[in-house]
Design a protein around this motif. Structure first.
Motif, PDB file in Angstrom:
ATOM      1  N   TYR A 384       0.821  -1.207   0.000  1.00 38.02           N
ATOM      2  CA  TYR A 384       0.000   0.000   0.000  1.00 38.02           C
ATOM      3  C   TYR A 384       0.859   1.263   0.000  1.00 38.02           C
ATOM      4  CZ  TYR A 384      -4.049   2.948   1.018  1.00 38.02           C
ATOM      5  OH  TYR A 384      -5.032   3.903   0.953  1.00 38.02           O
ATOM      6  N   LYS A 385       2.017   1.184   0.628  1.00 37.27           N
ATOM      7  CA  LYS A 385       2.874   2.365   0.759  1.00 37.27           C
ATOM      8  C   LYS A 385       3.826   2.564  -0.418  1.00 37.27           C
ATOM      9  CE  LYS A 385       2.663   2.541   5.789  1.00 37.27           C
ATOM     10  NZ  LYS A 385       3.361   2.280   7.068  1.00 37.27           N
ATOM     11  N   ASP A 386       3.843   1.628  -1.356  1.00 43.26           N
ATOM     12  CA  ASP A 386       4.675   1.761  -2.547  1.00 43.26           C
ATOM     13  C   ASP A 386       3.781   2.201  -3.700  1.00 43.26           C
ATOM     14  OD1 ASP A 386       6.317   1.518  -4.789  1.00 43.26           O
ATOM     15  OD2 ASP A 386       7.389  -0.202  -3.954  1.00 43.26           O
ATOM     16  N   PHE A 387       3.837   3.488  -4.048  1.00 41.20           N
ATOM     17  CA  PHE A 387       2.924   4.030  -5.049  1.00 41.20           C
ATOM     18  C   PHE A 387       3.101   3.376  -6.414  1.00 41.20           C
ATOM     19  CE2 PHE A 387       1.572   7.234  -8.200  1.00 41.20           C
ATOM     20  CZ  PHE A 387       0.246   7.378  -7.802  1.00 41.20           C
ATOM     21  N   ARG A 388       4.290   2.817  -6.690  1.00 41.20           N
ATOM     22  CA  ARG A 388       4.514   2.127  -7.970  1.00 41.20           C
ATOM     23  C   ARG A 388       3.651   0.881  -8.092  1.00 41.20           C
ATOM     24  NH1 ARG A 388       9.324  -0.368  -8.099  1.00 41.20           N
ATOM     25  NH2 ARG A 388       9.076  -0.615  -5.846  1.00 41.20           N
ATOM     26  N   LEU A 389       3.322   0.280  -6.948  1.00 40.85           N
ATOM     27  CA  LEU A 389       2.647  -1.009  -6.924  1.00 40.85           C
ATOM     28  C   LEU A 389       1.211  -0.943  -6.403  1.00 40.85           C
ATOM     29  CD1 LEU A 389       5.578  -3.021  -5.280  1.00 40.85           C
ATOM     30  CD2 LEU A 389       5.208  -2.598  -7.711  1.00 40.85           C
ATOM     31  N   MET A 390       0.951   0.010  -5.513  1.00 35.96           N
ATOM     32  CA  MET A 390      -0.324   0.039  -4.803  1.00 35.96           C
ATOM     33  C   MET A 390      -1.556   0.074  -5.705  1.00 35.96           C
ATOM     34  SD  MET A 390      -2.947   2.258  -3.739  1.00 35.96           S
ATOM     35  CE  MET A 390      -2.307   3.924  -3.510  1.00 35.96           C
ATOM     36  N   PRO A 391      -1.634   0.968  -6.726  1.00 34.50           N
ATOM     37  CA  PRO A 391      -2.870   1.038  -7.513  1.00 34.50           C
ATOM     38  C   PRO A 391      -3.244  -0.301  -8.149  1.00 34.50           C
ATOM     39  CG  PRO A 391      -1.504   2.968  -7.941  1.00 34.50           C
ATOM     40  CD  PRO A 391      -0.665   2.003  -7.146  1.00 34.50           C
ATOM     41  N   GLU A 392      -2.280  -0.968  -8.780  1.00 36.76           N
ATOM     42  CA  GLU A 392      -2.551  -2.240  -9.441  1.00 36.76           C
ATOM     43  C   GLU A 392      -2.859  -3.340  -8.425  1.00 36.76           C
ATOM     44  OE1 GLU A 392      -0.043  -0.256 -10.186  1.00 36.76           O
ATOM     45  OE2 GLU A 392      -0.503   0.340 -12.246  1.00 36.76           O
ATOM     46  N   TYR A 393      -2.146  -3.326  -7.298  1.00 44.23           N
ATOM     47  CA  TYR A 393      -2.337  -4.372  -6.293  1.00 44.23           C
ATOM     48  C   TYR A 393      -3.734  -4.280  -5.675  1.00 44.23           C
ATOM     49  CZ  TYR A 393      -1.163  -7.492  -2.408  1.00 44.23           C
ATOM     50  OH  TYR A 393      -1.141  -8.532  -1.504  1.00 44.23           O
ATOM     51  N   VAL A 394      -4.102  -3.104  -5.219  1.00 44.45           N
ATOM     52  CA  VAL A 394      -5.422  -2.929  -4.594  1.00 44.45           C
ATOM     53  C   VAL A 394      -6.525  -3.185  -5.621  1.00 44.45           C
ATOM     54  CG1 VAL A 394      -6.961  -1.306  -3.438  1.00 44.45           C
ATOM     55  CG2 VAL A 394      -4.538  -1.345  -2.846  1.00 44.45           C
ATOM     56  N   ALA A 395      -6.332  -2.723  -6.852  1.00 44.03           N
ATOM     57  CA  ALA A 395      -7.341  -2.914  -7.892  1.00 44.03           C
ATOM     58  C   ALA A 395      -7.524  -4.381  -8.267  1.00 44.03           C
ATOM     59  CB  ALA A 395      -6.982  -2.099  -9.136  1.00 44.03           C
ATOM     60  N   SER A 396      -6.543  -5.227  -7.967  1.00 45.95           N
ATOM     61  CA  SER A 396      -6.655  -6.647  -8.307  1.00 45.95           C
ATOM     62  C   SER A 396      -7.597  -7.399  -7.381  1.00 45.95           C
ATOM     63  CB  SER A 396      -5.268  -7.312  -8.265  1.00 45.95           C
ATOM     64  OG  SER A 396      -4.829  -7.535  -6.932  1.00 45.95           O
ATOM     65  N   LEU A 397      -7.962  -6.800  -6.259  1.00 38.32           N
ATOM     66  CA  LEU A 397      -8.806  -7.479  -5.285  1.00 38.32           C
ATOM     67  C   LEU A 397     -10.281  -7.364  -5.655  1.00 38.32           C
ATOM     68  CD1 LEU A 397      -7.056  -6.322  -1.986  1.00 38.32           C
ATOM     69  CD2 LEU A 397      -6.544  -8.304  -3.410  1.00 38.32           C
ATOM     70  N   SER A 398     -11.049  -8.323  -5.178  1.00 38.76           N
ATOM     71  CA  SER A 398     -12.494  -8.321  -5.407  1.00 38.76           C
ATOM     72  C   SER A 398     -13.131  -7.139  -4.677  1.00 38.76           C
ATOM     73  CB  SER A 398     -13.094  -9.635  -4.903  1.00 38.76           C
ATOM     74  OG  SER A 398     -14.493  -9.621  -5.006  1.00 38.76           O
ATOM     75  N   ILE A 399     -13.984  -6.394  -5.383  1.00 36.78           N
ATOM     76  CA  ILE A 399     -14.703  -5.280  -4.764  1.00 36.78           C
ATOM     77  C   ILE A 399     -15.969  -5.833  -4.130  1.00 36.78           C
ATOM     78  CG2 ILE A 399     -15.762  -3.025  -5.112  1.00 36.78           C
ATOM     79  CD1 ILE A 399     -14.117  -2.771  -7.682  1.00 36.78           C
ATOM     80  N   ALA A 400     -16.098  -5.673  -2.831  1.00 36.01           N
ATOM     81  CA  ALA A 400     -17.236  -6.239  -2.106  1.00 36.01           C
ATOM     82  C   ALA A 400     -18.549  -5.758  -2.707  1.00 36.01           C
ATOM     83  CB  ALA A 400     -17.161  -5.844  -0.634  1.00 36.01           C
ATOM     84  N   GLY A 401     -19.403  -6.708  -3.055  1.00 40.29           N
ATOM     85  CA  GLY A 401     -20.711  -6.381  -3.591  1.00 40.29           C
ATOM     86  C   GLY A 401     -20.724  -5.999  -5.049  1.00 40.29           C
ATOM     87  N   VAL A 402     -19.560  -6.066  -5.719  1.00 40.77           N
ATOM     88  CA  VAL A 402     -19.482  -5.580  -7.096  1.00 40.77           C
ATOM     89  C   VAL A 402     -18.955  -6.632  -8.068  1.00 40.77           C
ATOM     90  CG1 VAL A 402     -18.453  -3.847  -8.648  1.00 40.77           C
ATOM     91  CG2 VAL A 402     -19.189  -3.187  -6.343  1.00 40.77           C
ATOM     92  N   ASP A 403     -17.783  -7.243  -7.768  1.00 43.42           N
ATOM     93  CA  ASP A 403     -17.199  -8.158  -8.744  1.00 43.42           C
ATOM     94  C   ASP A 403     -16.404  -9.261  -8.064  1.00 43.42           C
ATOM     95  OD1 ASP A 403     -14.780  -7.050  -7.934  1.00 43.42           O
ATOM     96  OD2 ASP A 403     -14.365  -6.014  -9.810  1.00 43.42           O
ATOM     97  N   GLY A 404     -15.896 -10.177  -8.880  1.00 44.97           N
ATOM     98  CA  GLY A 404     -15.036 -11.243  -8.380  1.00 44.97           C
ATOM     99  C   GLY A 404     -15.748 -12.218  -7.462  1.00 44.97           C
ATOM    100  N   THR A 405     -14.959 -12.914  -6.672  1.00 45.03           N
ATOM    101  CA  THR A 405     -15.526 -13.916  -5.767  1.00 45.03           C
ATOM    102  C   THR A 405     -16.447 -13.311  -4.715  1.00 45.03           C
ATOM    103  OG1 THR A 405     -13.604 -13.747  -4.292  1.00 45.03           O
ATOM    104  CG2 THR A 405     -13.514 -15.423  -6.032  1.00 45.03           C
TER     105      THR A 405
END
Length: 478
Positions: A384-405
């Motif tokens: 989360y604290k590495d801006f190079r990685l955070m956007p893609e990493y967080v975006a890869s997770l399932s959004i509760a009530g919206v998508d994914g598992t």
């Protein structure tokens, strides 16, 4: 100038997260302790840890330093290590080579298909390669199609059933090494249902014992009424049960065996379908060093690929990423063992010791994969604290009530306000529940948390899930 600096300071204080008071932290911990005071949870192996991403404070914990089976929450580790190593724009390739000349559109000798572990060698990637070959004027291959899968060696899976989550990996794979069985109702009641498979291949035989019925009657067609039998020359899929006349088309996924020959056969068949026949047989073999590259179509970017890993918990893709990391760092053939050594370097950088994690594969399919909840949050905090990685990493997770598992998570009225405010990774094995991720709280903090629960019977998954939701609600209400 002083006035401007003062305004900046005021603005910073306005938007900065105020640290939680000792009284508030005590209140949060008491609420968490009340959940874990339930007699049912007292008999299980549980771990919980939560930390504010804005203030850096530990908000609450419970057995946070106990090693607990992670199930698919381990994918958070594999995807983080891959993203940290390669970055979100990294791509994978599958190469088409020849050991002969191309004369008047004819490949005079053999066509080599060299796999480098692309986890997303999908139909559209194969079609892109064929389009390029046609654009180059290629219209025929005189020799054999030789498949080279020497870049990786897959380990035996924890489970060997016919389900897609048990798909076998390797250097050469196509469409996640699964068959997509499509089922739709017939035109009239009593008609045989319409069943077909993707991809189109002579390897796949369908035994269709389904019927079209009134909705809600009979035994529905599902994974439990669909069976895969593996033959030396392919796969037979038998389906039984019924589908309602007004039901939409749905899919059932089954894994394939011998992914190298599966992939090579699909490639040959698809090339013929688009007017580039390969005259020779399909064999396995090592590609000579003096071959010439024809085309090596790139995969999707890693940022897209890890969304498949985390949003949909794709075991096959996670395993591929682990092995490819190992091959790249320590040489071919890549393996789970080599990949884990690469991940170990990443964990050392994060500050996670060997006492805080036991890793035996990349997907979490083995219950021997264990981690402390403190370590898992430490890793999520790092990402989360590495801006190079955070956007893609967080975006890869399932959004509760919206998508994914977790598309249906927090749909009940009591938790509906948490919809879209949580980014989650879920894990399930026999006797294992896991829920980890980030949630934005009512006071606009972002909290990283991990909940791992082991030792319950298969009839208690929903019960454990309710306790997980209670814990997440405590964090959301901060």
């Amino acid at each position: 100038m002083k006035k401007f600096s003062l305004l900046l300071l005021i603005a910073f204080k306005t938007f900065a997260q105020t640290p939680y008071s000792p009284q508030k932290l005590t209140e949060i911990q008491k609420a968490v302790d009340a959940v874990y005071a339930e007699p049912f949870l007292d008999t299980l192996r549980c771990g919980f840890f939560a930390k504010s991403m804005k203030t850096g404070q530990i908000l609450a914990q419970h057995n946070a330093d106990s090693l607990v089976s992670t199930a698919s929450c381990l994918k958070l580790v594999t995807s983080a290590a891959a993203l940290d190593r390669w970055g979100g724009d990294h791509q994978f390739r599958t190469g088409f080579y020849t050991d002969g000349e191309i004369v008047d559109g004819v490949v005079e000798k053999n066509l080599y298909l060299k796999g480098y572990g692309d986890p997303y060698f999908l139909p559209e990637i194969l079609l892109r390669a064929i389009y390029h070959m046609k654009a180059l004027g290629i219209r025929e291959v005189k020799g054999k199609l030789i498949a080279d899968d020497s870049y990786l060696v897959d380990s035996e899976n924890a489970e060997t059933n016919d389900r897609a989550y048990s798909a076998v990996g390797g250097a050469l794979g196509f469409n996640f090494n699964i068959v997509n069985v499509c089922v739709r109702p017939g035109k009239n009641l009593g008609d045989t249902a319409v069943v077909f498979a993707e991809p189109i291949s002579k390897l796949i035989k369908i035994v269709n014992g389904t019927k079209t019925s009134d909705s809600g009657t009979g035994i529905g067609v599902n994974h439990n009424t669909t069976f895969a039998r593996y033959r030396p020359d392919g796969i037979t899929i038998s389906l039984y049960g019924s589908i309602g006349l007004d039901e939409p088309e749905f899919n059932i996924f089954k894994r394939v065996e011998n992914p190298t020959m599966w992939t090579a056969t699909i490639v040959k068949e698809t090339m013929a379908m688009y007017g580039i026949p390969v005259r020779g047989d399909i064999t396995k073999g090592r590609m000579p060093t003096d071959t010439k590259l024809i085309i090596d179509p790139p995969s999707y970017d890693l940022s897209h690929i890890i969304s498949g890993v985390n949003k949909w918990s794709n075991n096959y893709v996670a395993a591929q990423l682990l092995m490819v990391m190992g091959a790249e760092e320590f040489g071919a053939p890549g393996s789970d063992e080599k990949g884990i050594r690469v991940v170990r370097k990443f964990l050392d950088k994060v500050g996670i010791s060997t006492k805080e994690i036991i890793m035996v594969d990349g997907s979490g399919l083995y219950d021997r994969n264990q981690m402390t909840t403190r370590a898992q949050v430490k890793m999520m905090d790092y990402m989360y604290k590495d801006f190079r990685l955070m956007p893609e990493y967080v975006a890869s997770l399932s959004i509760a009530g919206v998508d994914g598992t977790e598309k249906k998570r927090f749909k009940k009225k009591s938790h509906k306000e948490m919809n879209k405010n949580a980014r989650l990774k879920v894990g399930f094995l026999y006797g294992v529940n896991g829920l980890s991720g980030y949630i934005q709280t009512t006071n606009k903090d972002v909290v990283a948390f991990s909940i791992l629960t082991n030792g319950h019977g298969k009839d208690y998954y929903d019960t454990v899930r309710q306790f997980e939701d209670m814990l997440v609600k405590i964090l959301y209400d901060l």
